[in-house]
Write a protein that holds these residues in place. Structure first.
Motif, PDB file in Angstrom:
ATOM      1  N   PRO A  56       4.843  37.633   6.221  1.00  0.00           N
ATOM      2  CA  PRO A  56       4.849  37.640   4.743  1.00  0.00           C
ATOM      3  C   PRO A  56       6.038  36.911   4.127  1.00  0.00           C
ATOM      4  CG  PRO A  56       4.655  39.885   5.640  1.00  0.00           C
ATOM      5  CD  PRO A  56       5.019  38.992   6.778  1.00  0.00           C
ATOM      6  N   LEU A  57       7.029  36.535   4.906  1.00  0.00           N
ATOM      7  CA  LEU A  57       8.259  35.972   4.339  1.00  0.00           C
ATOM      8  C   LEU A  57       8.143  34.493   3.994  1.00  0.00           C
ATOM      9  CD1 LEU A  57      10.901  37.551   6.760  1.00  0.00           C
ATOM     10  CD2 LEU A  57      10.038  38.430   4.576  1.00  0.00           C
ATOM     11  N   THR A  58       7.150  33.808   4.533  1.00  0.00           N
ATOM     12  CA  THR A  58       7.094  32.355   4.330  1.00  0.00           C
ATOM     13  C   THR A  58       5.654  31.851   4.387  1.00  0.00           C
ATOM     14  OG1 THR A  58       7.895  30.223   5.144  1.00  0.00           O
ATOM     15  CG2 THR A  58       7.488  31.888   6.815  1.00  0.00           C
ATOM     16  N   THR A  59       5.422  30.771   3.658  1.00  0.00           N
ATOM     17  CA  THR A  59       4.114  30.109   3.774  1.00  0.00           C
ATOM     18  C   THR A  59       4.188  28.994   4.822  1.00  0.00           C
ATOM     19  OG1 THR A  59       4.730  28.624   1.982  1.00  0.00           O
ATOM     20  CG2 THR A  59       3.420  30.553   1.376  1.00  0.00           C
ATOM     21  N   ALA A  60       5.383  28.735   5.363  1.00  0.00           N
ATOM     22  CA  ALA A  60       5.518  27.701   6.402  1.00  0.00           C
ATOM     23  C   ALA A  60       4.689  28.092   7.624  1.00  0.00           C
ATOM     24  CB  ALA A  60       6.990  27.565   6.798  1.00  0.00           C
ATOM     25  N   MET A  61       4.240  27.084   8.360  1.00  0.00           N
ATOM     26  CA  MET A  61       3.478  27.362   9.576  1.00  0.00           C
ATOM     27  C   MET A  61       4.365  28.070  10.598  1.00  0.00           C
ATOM     28  SD  MET A  61       0.738  24.435  10.446  1.00  0.00           S
ATOM     29  CE  MET A  61       1.776  23.055  10.808  1.00  0.00           C
ATOM     30  N   ILE A  62       3.795  29.029  11.293  1.00  0.00           N
ATOM     31  CA  ILE A  62       4.489  29.642  12.437  1.00  0.00           C
ATOM     32  C   ILE A  62       3.885  29.033  13.702  1.00  0.00           C
ATOM     33  CG2 ILE A  62       5.029  31.775  13.686  1.00  0.00           C
ATOM     34  CD1 ILE A  62       4.890  33.295  11.043  1.00  0.00           C
TER      35      ILE A  62
END
Ligand code: DX5
Ligand code: ZN
Length: 225
Positions: A56-62
């Motif tokens: 939930p902390l980022t919209t960046a790809m994991i």
């Protein structure tokens, strides 16, 4: 287009959430998530629970880099935990094509990882199914190791194969990437750059930890290519 993928292996795990939001706010593109099992590699790190917690902390790809054996059992757990890319080592999977299929069935991008001594022939019959190829420029297991220059020849060979395929496949490099070698690595054909110690150690004396300077320095080198 170049992507910078900080490896959270070198982050401060007592403040992992902040370390992720700060590095993305500092201009990085992708979160590289190293999963080690004390079996395939001699180190033990983080699993799906941590992936779920940071999702939930980022919209960046994991970008989940699995250094585990076996591979298949853990793939659905990472997909459910919000991974976008799942990469694995061919030596760790009994059935490489099946593992790629499994990752894609779970709506993730699939990557194949090559250790420094792993031959590229593993690409022969699966290149058309891959979304990412990850070339290791260190032996997997630890951050902070020295870049193995032979990886540049491997990158060139893979870049050629990707271009000939006409497919849109990310070409990622992992291990020992620094400001002083990232341009040369890009010239060899990489478009996605994992950097753990180079990024996280550079910001560790700032309060709060900020990574703008190091991310800008890496991008400035890439601008020269
Ligand atoms: C090594 C990991 C890398 C590691 C890279 O097995 O796959 O992602 O964190 O660390 P640096 O950038 O410090 O070499
Ligand atoms: Zn990695």
């Amino acid at each position: 287009m170049y992507r910078i993928a900080p490896s959270i292996l070198s982050a401060n795990f007592a403040k992992l959430g902040e370390e992720i939001t700060n590095v993305i706010d500092s201009g990085a593109d992708i979160i590289h998530f190293d999963v080690m099992d004390n079996h395939y590699v001699p180190n033990l790190t983080i699993g799906p629970l941590v992936c779920e917690a940071i999702r939930p902390l980022t919209t960046a790809m994991i970008d989940v880099h699995l250094m585990v054996e076996p591979v298949d059992r853990i793939v659905p757990d990472f997909a459910k935990a919000g991974a976008n890319i799942i990469s694995f080592h061919p030596e760790a999977s009994g059935h490489i094509d099946r593992t790629i299929g499994l990752i894609k069935e779970h709506d993730c991008l699939a990557g194949l990882v090559f250790n420094p001594a792993t031959p590229l022939h593993y690409l022969d019959h699966v290149l058309d199914k891959l979304d990412l190829i990850l070339i290791m420029s260190v032996n997997p297991g630890f951050g902070g190791q020295k870049f193995i220059p032979e990886a540049l020849n491997k990158l060139k060979a893979v870049r050629k194969r990707i271009d000939e395929s006409g497919r849109n496949i990310m070409l990622e490099i992992d291990g020992g990437v620094k400001v002083d070698n990232i341009a040369e690595i890009a010239r060899a054909g990489a478009d996605t750059f994992v950097a753990g110690s180079a990024i996280y150690h550079a910001g560790k004396d700032s309060d709060p930890h900020r990574y703008d300077t190091i991310v800008s320095a890496l991008r400035a080198e890439l601008d020269k290519v």
